[in-house]
Design a protein around this motif. Structure first.
Motif, PDB file in Angstrom:
ATOM      1  N   LYS A  73       0.846  -1.185   0.000  1.00 31.16           N
ATOM      2  CA  LYS A  73       0.000   0.000   0.000  1.00 31.16           C
ATOM      3  C   LYS A  73       0.887   1.242   0.000  1.00 31.16           C
ATOM      4  N   ALA A  74       0.600   2.158  -0.902  1.00 29.30           N
ATOM      5  CA  ALA A  74       1.412   3.368  -0.982  1.00 29.30           C
ATOM      6  C   ALA A  74       0.634   4.485  -1.652  1.00 29.30           C
ATOM      7  N   PHE A  75       1.048   5.707  -1.368  1.00 31.56           N
ATOM      8  CA  PHE A  75       0.433   6.894  -1.962  1.00 31.56           C
ATOM      9  C   PHE A  75       1.536   7.893  -2.272  1.00 31.56           C
ATOM     10  N   ALA A  76       1.461   8.527  -3.430  1.00 37.44           N
ATOM     11  CA  ALA A  76       2.494   9.474  -3.854  1.00 37.44           C
ATOM     12  C   ALA A  76       2.201  10.878  -3.334  1.00 37.44           C
ATOM     13  N   ASP A  77       3.233  11.540  -2.830  1.00 33.57           N
ATOM     14  CA  ASP A  77       3.125  12.917  -2.373  1.00 33.57           C
ATOM     15  C   ASP A  77       4.262  13.716  -2.989  1.00 33.57           C
ATOM     16  N   ARG A  78       3.946  14.894  -3.509  1.00 33.56           N
ATOM     17  CA  ARG A  78       4.960  15.704  -4.195  1.00 33.56           C
ATOM     18  C   ARG A  78       5.196  17.029  -3.491  1.00 33.56           C
ATOM     19  N   SER A  79       4.991  17.054  -2.188  1.00 29.77           N
ATOM     20  CA  SER A  79       5.210  18.285  -1.413  1.00 29.77           C
ATOM     21  C   SER A  79       6.700  18.580  -1.282  1.00 29.77           C
ATOM     22  N   ASP A  80       7.033  19.856  -1.310  1.00 30.08           N
ATOM     23  CA  ASP A  80       8.423  20.295  -1.132  1.00 30.08           C
ATOM     24  C   ASP A  80       8.670  20.494   0.357  1.00 30.08           C
ATOM     25  N   VAL A  81       9.369  19.555   0.979  1.00 33.47           N
ATOM     26  CA  VAL A  81       9.563  19.602   2.430  1.00 33.47           C
ATOM     27  C   VAL A  81      10.666  20.567   2.861  1.00 33.47           C
ATOM     28  N   SER A  82      11.233  21.328   1.935  1.00 31.57           N
ATOM     29  CA  SER A  82      12.291  22.267   2.319  1.00 31.57           C
ATOM     30  C   SER A  82      11.743  23.489   3.055  1.00 31.57           C
ATOM     31  N   CYS A  83      10.422  23.561   3.205  1.00 32.61           N
ATOM     32  CA  CYS A  83       9.802  24.592   4.032  1.00 32.61           C
ATOM     33  C   CYS A  83       8.787  23.925   4.952  1.00 32.61           C
ATOM     34  N   PHE A  84       8.481  24.563   6.065  1.00 30.13           N
ATOM     35  CA  PHE A  84       7.564  23.972   7.038  1.00 30.13           C
ATOM     36  C   PHE A  84       6.188  23.707   6.430  1.00 30.13           C
ATOM     37  N   VAL A 104       8.223   8.197  10.584  1.00 21.97           N
ATOM     38  CA  VAL A 104       8.763   9.204   9.672  1.00 21.97           C
ATOM     39  C   VAL A 104      10.220   8.871   9.398  1.00 21.97           C
ATOM     40  N   VAL A 105      10.558   8.734   8.132  1.00 25.85           N
ATOM     41  CA  VAL A 105      11.953   8.551   7.726  1.00 25.85           C
ATOM     42  C   VAL A 105      12.356   9.780   6.921  1.00 25.85           C
ATOM     43  N   ASN A 106      13.153  10.637   7.528  1.00 27.17           N
ATOM     44  CA  ASN A 106      13.622  11.853   6.868  1.00 27.17           C
ATOM     45  C   ASN A 106      14.837  11.519   6.011  1.00 27.17           C
ATOM     46  N   ASN A 107      14.578  11.256   4.740  1.00 22.98           N
ATOM     47  CA  ASN A 107      15.641  10.864   3.821  1.00 22.98           C
ATOM     48  C   ASN A 107      15.952  11.948   2.789  1.00 22.98           C
ATOM     49  N   ALA A 108      15.022  12.863   2.530  1.00 22.89           N
ATOM     50  CA  ALA A 108      15.221  13.874   1.490  1.00 22.89           C
ATOM     51  C   ALA A 108      16.480  14.684   1.761  1.00 22.89           C
ATOM     52  N   CYS A 127      20.930  23.895   0.649  1.00 21.81           N
ATOM     53  CA  CYS A 127      21.338  22.631   1.245  1.00 21.81           C
ATOM     54  C   CYS A 127      20.781  22.485   2.657  1.00 21.81           C
ATOM     55  N   LEU A 128      20.839  23.554   3.442  1.00 24.22           N
ATOM     56  CA  LEU A 128      20.296  23.515   4.794  1.00 24.22           C
ATOM     57  C   LEU A 128      18.779  23.376   4.776  1.00 24.22           C
ATOM     58  N   ALA A 129      18.131  24.004   3.809  1.00 27.17           N
ATOM     59  CA  ALA A 129      16.670  23.957   3.733  1.00 27.17           C
ATOM     60  C   ALA A 129      16.174  22.531   3.527  1.00 27.17           C
ATOM     61  N   ILE A 133      15.954  21.892   7.521  1.00 28.62           N
ATOM     62  CA  ILE A 133      14.597  22.406   7.694  1.00 28.62           C
ATOM     63  C   ILE A 133      13.581  21.349   7.284  1.00 28.62           C
ATOM     64  N   GLY A 134      13.882  20.601   6.226  1.00 29.33           N
ATOM     65  CA  GLY A 134      12.979  19.540   5.803  1.00 29.33           C
ATOM     66  C   GLY A 134      12.753  18.507   6.886  1.00 29.33           C
ATOM     67  N   SER A 135      13.823  18.099   7.558  1.00 28.16           N
ATOM     68  CA  SER A 135      13.704  17.109   8.629  1.00 28.16           C
ATOM     69  C   SER A 135      12.988  17.692   9.837  1.00 28.16           C
ATOM     70  N   ALA A 136      13.378  18.902  10.244  1.00 30.21           N
ATOM     71  CA  ALA A 136      12.749  19.530  11.412  1.00 30.21           C
ATOM     72  C   ALA A 136      11.274  19.805  11.165  1.00 30.21           C
TER      73      ALA A 136
END
Length: 282
Positions: A73-84, A104-108, A127-129, A133-136
């Motif tokens: 089971k899976a669903f695609a998400d295309r959100s840009d996690v570099s911002c909150f 949650v696996v923060n891999n991006a 790079c930091l974003a 920021i993506g992980s946080a």
């Protein structure tokens, strides 16, 4: 999904979000979690390794198709996690499509190998974003749901580039990955009273990000991403409730733990205290 046999406990009924899961390590993690029975939100915006160019393919949809074809089971998400805001949207995708979020696996992440002399502020911020920021931001959004249920598993992705010398990965990338060590430690303290664990994995794997470096070094190790995914599965397992604030390095089937500790007696301490000659180098 024989390639992704878990060899451990089932994650049936659990919901996982993996950022940057369109290829490489993220894809391997998503496939492994699905093979273990979790419903997986595959987040990816399909960009180049430095985050500046759009890819030809919708990588999130491609990974989802592989998981579904294998019975998961899976669903695609295309959100840009570099911002909150984007990170919160990815979390909301899990809640709306699967009714919850447990893992949650923060891999991006993106990579720039630019030396500090040529590094631009824009490169550093980008790079930091994505990496920090993506992980946080993703954990921030997920914590609200996890705290209420008093359960959660978070795995951040750091790198040896931020842990030791000799990796030659560039100032921005190394700084971002080192920041994730501190983030992991702080989040593990904050999360502990709510039954949420927060750990980090330092992967050694052949991906598009690491391929050129590995080729220069002439490495012939089996650096399949699936070796790292096995460790991720162990960290998100029900039985890992007592494991938090830890950093695990996984490469080629070998597993090591990184530990940071203060030492009162070392060659450098003795030198600083005037107890050793300046020829000491350790």
């Amino acid at each position: 999904m024989a390639e992704y046999e878990t060899g451990g406990e089932s994650l049936a009924g659990r919901v996982a979000l993996v950022t940057g899961a369109g290829r490489g390590l993220g894809r391997a993690h998503a496939m492994a979690l699905a093979a273990a029975g979790a419903a997986v939100v595959v987040n990816d915006i399909s960009v180049s390794v430095d985050g500046t160019t759009a890819e030809e393919y919708d990588l999130a949809t491609r990974t989802v198709a592989e998981i579904v074809a294998a019975g998961g089971k899976a669903f695609a998400d295309r959100s840009d996690v570099s911002c909150f805001r984007g990170a919160a949207t990815a979390v909301r995708c899990a809640l709306e499509n699967f009714g919850g979020l447990d893992i949650v696996v923060n891999n991006a992440g993106i990579f720039t190998g630019t030396g500090v002399g040529e590094l631009s502020q824009e490169e550093l911020e980008r790079c930091l974003a994505v990496n920090v920021i993506g992980s946080a931001g993703t954990v921030r959004a997920a914590f609200e749901h996890m705290r209420g249920r008093r359960y959660g598993r978070v795995v951040n992705t750091i790198s040896e580039a931020g842990l030791r010398t000799g990796c030659h990965a560039g100032a921005a990338y190394a700084a971002a990955k080192a920041a994730l060590w501190g983030l992991t430690m702080a989040l593990s303290d904050e999360a502990a009273p709510y039954g949420i664990t927060v750990n980090a994995v330092s992967p050694g794997a052949r991906t598009r990000m690491s391929g050129a470096h590995l080729d220069r070094d002439g490495s012939d190790l089996d650096l399949a991403p699936e070796h790292v995914s096995r460790v991720v599965l162990a960290l998100v397992a029900e039985a890992a409730a007592d494991v938090t604030g830890r950093v695990v390095h996984a490469a080629g089937g070998e597993v090591r733990e990184y530990r940071l500790r203060r030492e009162a007696d070392s060659p450098l301490v003795r030198r600083v205290n005037g107890q050793e000659d300046h020829g000491c180098r350790s």
